[in-house]
Write a protein that holds these residues in place. Structure first.
Motif, short mmCIF file in Angstrom:
data_model
loop_
_atom_site.label_atom_id
_atom_site.label_comp_id
_atom_site.label_asym_id
_atom_site.label_seq_id
_atom_site.Cartn_x
_atom_site.Cartn_y
_atom_site.Cartn_z
N SER A 147 3.70 0.67 2.68
CA SER A 147 3.48 -0.16 3.85
C SER A 147 2.98 -1.51 3.33
O SER A 147 2.49 -1.61 2.21
CB SER A 147 2.49 0.48 4.81
N LYS B 75 0.83 -1.20 0.00
CA LYS B 75 0.00 0.00 0.00
C LYS B 75 0.87 1.24 0.00
O LYS B 75 2.01 1.22 0.44
CB LYS B 75 -0.88 0.03 1.25
N LYS C 51 -2.65 4.85 2.19
CA LYS C 51 -3.05 3.44 2.37
C LYS C 51 -3.82 2.85 1.18
O LYS C 51 -4.50 1.84 1.32
CB LYS C 51 -3.87 3.24 3.66
N SER D 101 2.14 4.34 1.65
CA SER D 101 2.29 4.59 3.09
C SER D 101 1.61 5.89 3.51
O SER D 101 1.36 6.10 4.68
CB SER D 101 3.76 4.62 3.49
#
Ligand SMILES: [Zn+2]
Length: 98
Positions: free
Chosen positions: A93, A23, A28, A25
């Motif tokens: 992320s 994703k 998201k 960061s």
């Protein structure tokens, strides 16, 4: 649904892989599913390990489709002559899918 690819790159990293949801960061938003071979952090993403990539543009940059943050840039990983995105530190992320 996402099948782990078992090839020479998989073997050379200890035949140990996980698939991650990657994703942005910052917001998201989903970027791709990614097979990470071997241990360690994700510093680059090889194209042949990316599933359902949605946000590649013709200039070879990888941007978040939502907030447009730059995630990475295309390059060739020379030791394996393999197309990859070099990721900017802190731009993604991840969470394990399997
Ligand atoms: Zn974003």
């Amino acid at each position: 649904m996402y099948k782990i690819k078992r090839d020479k790159f998989y073997a050379s990293r200890g035949s140990y892989s996980k698939i991650y949801q990657i994703k942005c960061s910052f917001c998201k938003t989903n970027i791709t599913k990614y097979q990470k071979d071997g241990p360690g952090i994700i510093k680059r993403m090889y194209h042949d390990r990316m599933f359902d990539i949605e946000c590649q543009d013709v200039s070879g940059k990888l941007n978040c489709p939502n907030c447009k943050a730059m995630i990475g840039v295309n390059y060739i990983y020379k030791p394996e002559n393999r197309l990859a995105y070099r990721l900017f530190a802190g731009s993604i992320s991840k969470s394990i899918i399997k």
